[in-house]
Design a protein around this motif. Structure first.
Motif, mmCIF file in Angstrom:
data_model
loop_
_atom_site.group_PDB
_atom_site.id
_atom_site.type_symbol
_atom_site.label_atom_id
_atom_site.label_comp_id
_atom_site.label_asym_id
_atom_site.label_seq_id
_atom_site.Cartn_x
_atom_site.Cartn_y
_atom_site.Cartn_z
ATOM 1 N N TRP A 73 73.446 63.163 -44.832
ATOM 2 C CA TRP A 73 72.930 64.417 -44.758
ATOM 3 C C TRP A 73 74.351 65.281 -44.199
ATOM 4 C CZ3 TRP A 73 70.453 60.276 -43.137
ATOM 5 C CH2 TRP A 73 69.262 59.797 -44.107
ATOM 6 N N ASN A 93 68.191 71.552 -40.952
ATOM 7 C CA ASN A 93 68.590 72.108 -42.319
ATOM 8 C C ASN A 93 69.144 70.703 -43.279
ATOM 9 O OD1 ASN A 93 68.968 73.857 -44.622
ATOM 10 N ND2 ASN A 93 71.264 73.936 -44.214
ATOM 11 N N ASP A 95 67.007 69.342 -45.294
ATOM 12 C CA ASP A 95 66.514 69.227 -46.668
ATOM 13 C C ASP A 95 66.951 70.791 -47.368
ATOM 14 O OD1 ASP A 95 65.054 71.272 -45.097
ATOM 15 O OD2 ASP A 95 62.998 70.797 -45.631
ATOM 16 N N GLY A 96 67.819 71.384 -46.570
ATOM 17 C CA GLY A 96 68.270 72.887 -47.227
ATOM 18 C C GLY A 96 67.189 73.794 -47.072
ATOM 19 N N SER A 97 66.311 73.847 -46.212
ATOM 20 C CA SER A 97 65.551 74.771 -46.295
ATOM 21 C C SER A 97 65.736 75.650 -44.951
ATOM 22 C CB SER A 97 64.022 74.315 -46.038
ATOM 23 O OG SER A 97 63.631 73.610 -44.887
#
Length: 269
Positions: A73, A93, A95-97
């Protein structure tokens, strides 16, 4: 002061095994492959879990050899091994959200669950005996359930990049204040009860700057890393490792500026 400990030196980007009574003891290894190492946990008699920006690795304490790595990650700030062998990975972040995430990995490092809440800053995360989570959220400590639903927030004047919070056996919560450069104790309800270790209450040579990782020993003494800055030139600025009594009195301090630049993480052995 007589302690053996693992030390994250952020200024030199190195990890060392140190004996405060013997400067020739131990080993030092580069963290170039493991940037922004922040978290440490002893997970066996000779095994430590080290969290870094992209994940975590397992390390032989006696030799410094890296035995296993999970590199997956960006913006990981904490990694904790559970008694069932699972690993919790915390960061922003992941998970990219754009939120705060806690991921659960099984023994083979496969992700089995994930929870998220809004936010863009977090440092170390700790689990209480009741199974709740304590997150360092810059100017406050957030306590949540395992779904990351807020239960309580603990604040003290001067918190800035608060680094670590730990629930004590008596139900109080001890916090290192980051750039506030003091330790704070909260009562069972989350109200500020006392502080110690601030500038003006210690000898000038201690030079409190940023209180980072701390560890409470079995007898109640509190060991605190007094981080002095990012650069490799910072080691001579103040005392790097501080030892306080249970009630916050400075008992001793230690520095080795030839070996350590800026002490950020400690794991007393």
């Amino acid at each position: 002061m007589k302690h053996q400990f693992l030390a994250i030196d952020e200024g030199h980007q190195k990890l060392s095994l140190i004996d405060t009574a013997n400067p020739r003891y131990g080993w030092t290894r580069s963290l170039a492959d493991f940037p922004a190492a922040r978290d440490m946990q002893r997970i066996g008699p000779n095994l430590a879990l080290i969290g870094f920006e992209r994940g975590f690795f397992e390390l032989s304490i006696s030799s410094g050899e890296v035995l296993a790595t999970c590199d997956r990650w960006n913006n990981v700030t904490a990694a904790r091994r559970l008694v069932n062998g699972a690993t919790l990975v915390t960061g922003a972040n992941l998970d990219g959200s754009g939120g705060i995430n806690v991921l659960t990995l099984d023994r083979e490092y496969r992700q089995v669950s994930a929870v998220r809440r809004d936010g863009d800053y977090v440092r170390l995360m700790r689990i209480t005996d009741l199974g709740t989570y304590l997150f360092c959220m810059n100017d406050h400590i957030l306590e949540t359930d395992t779904s990351l639903i807020s239960l309580n927030a603990m604040r003290a004047p001067g918190f800035e990049h608060a680094w670590k919070a730990e629930r004590m056996d008596d139900g109080t919560t001890l916090v290192s204040a980051g750039y506030g450069a003091f330790m704070a104790r909260f009562d069972r309800r989350g109200n500020l009860a006392s502080t110690f270790g601030a500038a003006g209450t210690l000898p000038d040579e201690v030079a409190p700057f940023f209180y980072a990782t701390f560890q409470v020993l079995d007898d109640g003494r509190v060991m605190v890393a007094n981080w002095q800055g990012h650069g490799p030139e910072n080691g001579h600025k103040g005392r790097q490792l501080l030892e306080f009594s249970r009630d916050g009195k400075l008992l001793d301090s230690w520095s080795d500026p030839q070996r350590i630049s800026s002490l950020q993480g400690i794991l007393i052995l």
